[in-house]
Scaffold this active site. Sequence first.
Site, PDB file in Angstrom:
ATOM      1  N   GLU A  47      48.613  36.214  41.349  1.00 50.44           N
ATOM      2  CA  GLU A  47      48.218  36.981  42.155  1.00 50.44           C
ATOM      3  C   GLU A  47      48.002  37.297  43.501  1.00 50.44           C
ATOM      4  OE1 GLU A  47      43.588  38.127  41.541  1.00 50.44           O
ATOM      5  OE2 GLU A  47      44.475  40.560  41.203  1.00 50.44           O
ATOM      6  N   ASN A 110      48.058  46.648  41.764  1.00 51.32           N
ATOM      7  CA  ASN A 110      47.920  45.101  41.083  1.00 51.32           C
ATOM      8  C   ASN A 110      48.475  44.735  40.517  1.00 51.32           C
ATOM      9  OD1 ASN A 110      47.529  42.660  41.433  1.00 51.32           O
ATOM     10  ND2 ASN A 110      45.477  42.781  41.670  1.00 51.32           N
ATOM     11  N   LYS A 127      47.813  45.853  36.853  1.00 53.39           N
ATOM     12  CA  LYS A 127      46.735  44.939  36.617  1.00 53.39           C
ATOM     13  C   LYS A 127      46.049  46.182  35.840  1.00 53.39           C
ATOM     14  CE  LYS A 127      42.706  42.144  38.581  1.00 53.39           C
ATOM     15  NZ  LYS A 127      42.494  41.883  39.370  1.00 53.39           N
ATOM     16  N   GLU A 146      39.152  46.419  44.828  1.00 54.05           N
ATOM     17  CA  GLU A 146      40.298  46.596  44.159  1.00 54.05           C
ATOM     18  C   GLU A 146      40.482  47.734  43.816  1.00 54.05           C
ATOM     19  OE1 GLU A 146      42.142  43.579  41.760  1.00 54.05           O
ATOM     20  OE2 GLU A 146      40.981  42.341  42.045  1.00 54.05           O
ATOM     21  N   CYS A 172      44.251  37.669  36.597  1.00 48.95           N
ATOM     22  CA  CYS A 172      42.826  37.649  37.503  1.00 48.95           C
ATOM     23  C   CYS A 172      41.881  38.466  35.672  1.00 48.95           C
ATOM     24  CB  CYS A 172      42.400  38.806  38.083  1.00 48.95           C
ATOM     25  SG  CYS A 172      41.228  37.963  38.781  1.00 48.95           S
ATOM     26  N   ASN A 197      42.572  35.885  41.604  1.00 50.95           N
ATOM     27  CA  ASN A 197      41.705  35.260  42.820  1.00 50.95           C
ATOM     28  C   ASN A 197      40.402  35.526  42.647  1.00 50.95           C
ATOM     29  OD1 ASN A 197      43.488  35.493  45.953  1.00 50.95           O
ATOM     30  ND2 ASN A 197      44.561  36.125  43.694  1.00 50.95           N
TER      31      ASN A 197
HETATM   32  N1  CDV Z   1      40.691  39.825  41.346  1.00 52.80           N
HETATM   33  C1  CDV Z   1      39.633  39.617  40.335  1.00 52.80           C
HETATM   34  O1  CDV Z   1      40.217  39.852  39.456  1.00 52.80           O
HETATM   35  N2  CDV Z   1      38.482  38.502  40.465  1.00 52.80           N
HETATM   36  C2  CDV Z   1      37.588  39.057  39.721  1.00 52.80           C
HETATM   37  C3  CDV Z   1      36.058  38.480  40.870  1.00 52.80           C
HETATM   38  C4  CDV Z   1      36.162  40.166  41.798  1.00 52.80           C
HETATM   39  C5  CDV Z   1      35.046  38.712  39.733  1.00 52.80           C
HETATM   40  C6  CDV Z   1      37.647  38.192  38.310  1.00 52.80           C
HETATM   41  O2  CDV Z   1      37.442  38.698  37.632  1.00 52.80           O
HETATM   42  O3  CDV Z   1      37.383  37.094  38.440  1.00 52.80           O
END
Ligand code: CDV
Length: 312
Positions: A47, A110, A127, A146, A172, A197
């Site tokens: 990501e 994203n 996303k 975000e 993510c 991340n």
């Molecule tokens: N980049 C993300 O989406 N991170 C989230 C964190 C912030 C909880 C995740 O679900 O891993």
Amino acid sequence: MSRIIKIAAAQSGPVPLSQSREDVVERLIEQMRSAKSQDCDLIVFTECVLTAFFPHWWIEDEDELDSYFETQMPSPITQPLFDEAARLKIGFQLGYAELAFEDGNKKRFNSSVLVGDDGQIIGKFRKVHLPGHRDHRPDNPFQNLEKRYFEFGDLGFPTWRAFGGVVGMCICNGRRWSETYRALSLQGAELITLGFNTPGHHPEFPHLDELSGFHHLLCMQAGAYQNGAWVVAVSKAGEEEGVHQIGHTCIIAPSGKVVAESKTLEDELVVHACDLDETIPYKEYIFNYEKNRRIEHYGIIASQTSAAPPSS
Ligand code: CDV
């Protein structure tokens, strides 16, 4: 035609704020060459792979914020990655921050693109599940902005026929939601790829910290099994500008088993030959949508479960 896709999950170590996009692209090209030398058909990058994960910082200056975004994909800076993929004949997935001008409006997403082994874009995902907050929380050791910096993705959860199978992407936080896998598998997804991340610390719920790795795997192992799909999850790992991010880059079979996992918090390839026919027992037997479930009954189940519990 072979139903085996050899995949490299290309974990990234930290990207310092001082590192240029050109240098990051060079790092990715090195990983791509290494994947090709191991006969991979597809390499999955994480990501927002081109920069440090900037939602961890409060940025007020519009130009500074924009500097983390790509206005074109490919761009003159990322074109070498596309050229190298075409030269080596390897597909790739790239996560990036996308700045789009649509209907006269500036929009930030994203995003990730899936690219074929001819260097041409097959499809794009934006996303859908955005974690975090919009406000500045200066008492926290880092931010999770975000919701401030991105709009919710507006492309749904598309799948594409690619690499001899049906492929879908999420990003993510989307991996934690059962609807992500189901939306993709209802469109036939046999392979679900994603970058993440994930900090190892939850500033407002620190008791979750020790469960970070467990929850990360729990949702994806269940998602893979319940939807009869391979899941490939790729981390930006390690200590990035003071924020510790978990590794756990992994490849999960449709059985739900983790078949390959990273060992470091640095740039590292996790490679596995994924046989798409391993999806068959789950898609045709255990979770045969057509034969085993009746969605017209879900309304009855919903009304039953929302009713008050029996009094005795
Ligand atoms: N980049 C993300 O989406 N991170 C989230 C964190 C912030 C909880 C995740 O679900 O891993």
